[in-house]
Design an enzyme around this catalytic site. Structure first.
Site, PDB file in Angstrom:
ATOM      1  N   LYS A 196      17.047 -20.829 -43.206  1.00  0.00           N
ATOM      2  CA  LYS A 196      18.179 -20.706 -44.116  1.00  0.00           C
ATOM      3  C   LYS A 196      17.712 -20.573 -45.558  1.00  0.00           C
ATOM      4  O   LYS A 196      18.194 -19.730 -46.312  1.00  0.00           O
ATOM      5  CB  LYS A 196      19.113 -21.912 -43.958  1.00  0.00           C
ATOM      6  CG  LYS A 196      20.388 -21.798 -44.780  1.00  0.00           C
ATOM      7  CD  LYS A 196      21.402 -22.856 -44.407  1.00  0.00           C
ATOM      8  CE  LYS A 196      22.706 -22.633 -45.165  1.00  0.00           C
ATOM      9  NZ  LYS A 196      23.762 -23.575 -44.753  1.00  0.00           N
ATOM     10  N   GLU A 202       7.455 -25.941 -41.830  1.00  0.00           N
ATOM     11  CA  GLU A 202       6.969 -25.626 -40.490  1.00  0.00           C
ATOM     12  C   GLU A 202       7.118 -24.126 -40.213  1.00  0.00           C
ATOM     13  O   GLU A 202       6.192 -23.481 -39.701  1.00  0.00           O
ATOM     14  CB  GLU A 202       7.728 -26.424 -39.427  1.00  0.00           C
ATOM     15  CG  GLU A 202       7.591 -27.929 -39.548  1.00  0.00           C
ATOM     16  CD  GLU A 202       8.739 -28.568 -40.315  1.00  0.00           C
ATOM     17  OE1 GLU A 202       9.002 -29.759 -40.070  1.00  0.00           O
ATOM     18  OE2 GLU A 202       9.360 -27.870 -41.164  1.00  0.00           O
ATOM     19  N   GLY A 255      22.824 -24.748 -40.159  1.00  0.00           N
ATOM     20  CA  GLY A 255      21.749 -24.350 -39.269  1.00  0.00           C
ATOM     21  C   GLY A 255      22.067 -24.512 -37.801  1.00  0.00           C
ATOM     22  O   GLY A 255      21.840 -23.597 -36.996  1.00  0.00           O
ATOM     23  N   ARG A 256      22.611 -25.673 -37.404  1.00  0.00           N
ATOM     24  CA  ARG A 256      22.856 -25.903 -35.980  1.00  0.00           C
ATOM     25  C   ARG A 256      24.117 -25.192 -35.503  1.00  0.00           C
ATOM     26  O   ARG A 256      24.446 -25.239 -34.318  1.00  0.00           O
ATOM     27  CB  ARG A 256      22.942 -27.400 -35.697  1.00  0.00           C
ATOM     28  CG  ARG A 256      23.988 -28.154 -36.484  1.00  0.00           C
ATOM     29  CD  ARG A 256      23.782 -29.664 -36.372  1.00  0.00           C
ATOM     30  NE  ARG A 256      24.647 -30.422 -37.249  1.00  0.00           N
ATOM     31  CZ  ARG A 256      24.422 -30.625 -38.537  1.00  0.00           C
ATOM     32  NH1 ARG A 256      23.353 -30.110 -39.114  1.00  0.00           N
ATOM     33  NH2 ARG A 256      25.247 -31.340 -39.271  1.00  0.00           N
ATOM     34  N   GLU A 341      22.628 -34.788 -34.758  1.00  0.00           N
ATOM     35  CA  GLU A 341      22.444 -34.464 -36.167  1.00  0.00           C
ATOM     36  C   GLU A 341      23.784 -34.398 -36.883  1.00  0.00           C
ATOM     37  O   GLU A 341      23.891 -34.733 -38.062  1.00  0.00           O
ATOM     38  CB  GLU A 341      21.697 -33.142 -36.325  1.00  0.00           C
ATOM     39  CG  GLU A 341      21.231 -32.876 -37.753  1.00  0.00           C
ATOM     40  CD  GLU A 341      20.229 -31.746 -37.853  1.00  0.00           C
ATOM     41  OE1 GLU A 341      19.028 -31.998 -37.661  1.00  0.00           O
ATOM     42  OE2 GLU A 341      20.657 -30.605 -38.109  1.00  0.00           O
ATOM     43  N   HIS A 372      16.295 -36.801  -8.606  1.00  0.00           N
ATOM     44  CA  HIS A 372      15.090 -37.455  -8.095  1.00  0.00           C
ATOM     45  C   HIS A 372      14.295 -38.127  -9.205  1.00  0.00           C
ATOM     46  O   HIS A 372      13.146 -38.512  -8.997  1.00  0.00           O
ATOM     47  CB  HIS A 372      14.221 -36.420  -7.367  1.00  0.00           C
ATOM     48  CG  HIS A 372      14.891 -35.844  -6.161  1.00  0.00           C
ATOM     49  ND1 HIS A 372      14.749 -36.378  -4.904  1.00  0.00           N
ATOM     50  CD2 HIS A 372      15.744 -34.796  -6.027  1.00  0.00           C
ATOM     51  CE1 HIS A 372      15.468 -35.678  -4.040  1.00  0.00           C
ATOM     52  NE2 HIS A 372      16.079 -34.715  -4.694  1.00  0.00           N
ATOM     53  N   LYS A 486      10.457 -35.943 -43.907  1.00  0.00           N
ATOM     54  CA  LYS A 486       9.816 -34.736 -44.412  1.00  0.00           C
ATOM     55  C   LYS A 486       9.249 -34.966 -45.811  1.00  0.00           C
ATOM     56  O   LYS A 486       8.140 -34.509 -46.142  1.00  0.00           O
ATOM     57  CB  LYS A 486      10.815 -33.588 -44.420  1.00  0.00           C
ATOM     58  CG  LYS A 486      11.223 -33.125 -43.028  1.00  0.00           C
ATOM     59  CD  LYS A 486      12.435 -32.231 -43.051  1.00  0.00           C
ATOM     60  CE  LYS A 486      12.173 -30.909 -43.702  1.00  0.00           C
ATOM     61  NZ  LYS A 486      13.321 -29.987 -43.578  1.00  0.00           N
TER      62      LYS A 486
END
Length: 513
Positions: A196, A202, A255-256, A341, A372, A486
């Protein structure tokens, strides 16, 4: 908390806690009352999703109590503000306009979104026609919402046909990027950088390494192989991407919630423009339902009622999601960011402490694998964990129909067993074989799992998340909680801060001190 909200919660908390068995006994209409459908298309093209919340502890009295809570929380006005493009992200002073990408929002925002999507469409078509040479591979670099949404959609929609071999890389761990390099031919690889701000450390570190890889493998102009997906196009141009390959999206798209914008570029390129458009259409069908349906009949709001009941009244700290469809293997991970978030907050929109638990921990997996592994705890553990089951009536494979029949019978049987319980010993008395039952679940049953259905599933959970936030009085559209760690990582890298003794010891042991 206002007096009316307090009164609504008191009404809800005072209601009796009946068992699921008692709620079903003698109530032949319960399934119909607590099930609903959102559909799209007409005639032979009609499709949709069934939402069955009858195996939860919701009752007519609880629904009435939660409707009173929604009214006291000003839900109708806040929903209208969301779709109008008002400033509902109050801490950051902006709107949340992901629905405008799907045609629901202010006229100006919808027009802007359509123009930006048309720009993306033209670039996808140009790439397909060879404008950037032969492109067989795409490495999509992002993190958080810039990676989770594309990864989910590509994994779900490109198993039968993929126009481009797409690899989504988010982790700063170089092992992830090297794996993508191993799978791709640099001579035919395109890089998409999704950020964005175009400053995320990263993402930009991975992008720099991708350029180095292209350069070291004979690509004369590595920047000429990059498409930028960003709300900060100027920064992308400064970084070296030609403006013709910069696909902007609106600053008001979080963003999400950004899959519907140019962040969906890898989906359009790999799965096809028609699939991407169908995904938007499925989401729009849910938008229409959420915008125009009131009270308990609003299926997204009804799901939020159950979420609030289990988190606050029953003290459930987690909610599990199990997709009985391999194509939705990444859906629980996607929901983790969307829900945790958005609603993992401790203060209201006004900065006051929240009056009760907020978002539960979202987790899950894929059936039948999860049966399982973790279902032992769900059936016989000491925790009450509300479960969502997701399945498709139509199979995603062309193998013997026994595969899909066994898959679906297991899905439905798990919900029935969680509710009914029982004892599997010969005499019915062995406590080790006792299942207490009365454990809640909901089932989301899709006609098929295609692009429109995937879009509808994601939009349903977006609106469910928003409805939960309104009922709690919080802002779901900021995420300051990701910033502190961060900042401290930058402090470590720059040697600009003092840390506790444990952190100092770890830095020294790792050679970073």
């Amino acid at each position: 908390m206002s007096d009316s909200r307090t009164a609504a919660w008191q009404q809800i908390e005072a209601l009796p806690q009946e068992t699921l068995g008692d709620l079903f006994a003698g109530d032949d209409a319960r399934v119909d009352r607590l099930s609903g459908r959102i559909g799209w298309g007409e005639g032979e093209d009609a499709a949709g999703i069934r939402f069955d919340w009858s195996k939860t502890h919701l009752t007519d009295d609880l629904l009435a109590g939660f409707e009173a809570l929604a009214e006291a929380s000003d839900f109708t006005a806040k929903r209208a503000a969301l779709f109008a493009g008002d400033t509902i992200n109050v801490t950051e002073g902006r709107a949340a306009e992901h629905t405008a990408q799907r045609g629901f929002g202010s006229e100006a925002s919808v027009e802007e979104a359509q123009a930006l999507l048309a720009r993306m469409q033209m670039l996808v078509e140009a790439i397909r026609e060879g404008a950037l040479g032969q492109i067989k591979h795409l490495i999509h670099i992002g993190i958080g919402g810039s990676a989770l949404g594309p990864a989910l959609a590509i994994n779900a929609l490109t198993r039968d046909l993929s126009y481009v071999d797409c690899h989504v890389v988010s982790n700063i761990d170089g092992v992830a990027l090297e794996a993508a390099f191993e799978a791709c031919d640099p001579a035919t690889t395109l890089i998409a950088v999704a950020s964005k701000t175009f400053t995320t450390i990263e993402t930009m570190t991975n992008a720099d390494s991708a350029l180095t890889w292209l350069r070291e493998n004979g690509v004369a102009d590595p920047h000429g192989r990059v498409v930028a997906l960003t709300a900060n196009p100027e920064r992308a141009v400064e970084w070296g991407v030609d403006e013709t390959r910069v696909l902007p999206f609106m600053e008001s798209v979080g963003g999400r919630y950004s899959l519907w914008s140019s962040i969906g570029f890898p989906v359009a390129l790999a799965a096809g423009l028609d699939e991407f458009a169908a995904m938007l259409d499925g989401a729009a069908a849910v938008d229409e339902h959420f915008a125009n349906t009131d009270g308990r009949d609003n299926l997204c709001l009804r799901a939020a009622f159950a979420d609030q009941y289990y988190a606050r009244v029953r003290g459930c700290q987690t909610r599990a999601v199990f997709a009985y469809d391999e194509r939705l293997a990444l859906f629980p991970s996607y929901l983790q960011q969307l829900e945790m978030e958005s609603n993992g907050k401790r203060v209201t929109s006004q900065g006051e402490p929240v009056g009760g638990p907020t978002a539960p921990i979202t987790w899950g997996g894929v059936g039948t694998d999860a049966q399982h592994a973790v279902f032992q705890l769900l059936h016989q553990g000491t925790h009450m964990v509300p479960v969502d089951f997701i399945a498709s009536i139509a199979p995603g494979d062309a193998l013997n129909p026994a595969h899909h029949r066994i898959l679906l019978t297991n899905c439905f049987a798990q919900g029935a067993a969680l509710m009914a319980g029982g004892n599997m010993s010969a005499d019915g008395k062995d406590p080790a074989r006792e299942f207490p039952g009365n454990r809640p679940s909901a089932t989301i049953l899709c006609d098929d799992l295609d692009a429109a259905t995937l879009g509808a599933l994601i939009a349903f959970h977006e609106h469910r998340t928003f409805a939960n936030a309104v009922l709690m009085g919080i802002n779901p559209f900021d995420q300051f909680g990701v910033e502190l760690g961060k900042k401290m990582a930058k402090d470590i890298d720059g040697g600009a801060a003092e840390f506790d003794a444990s952190t100092k010891a770890l830095l020294e042991a790792s050679g970073l001190g």
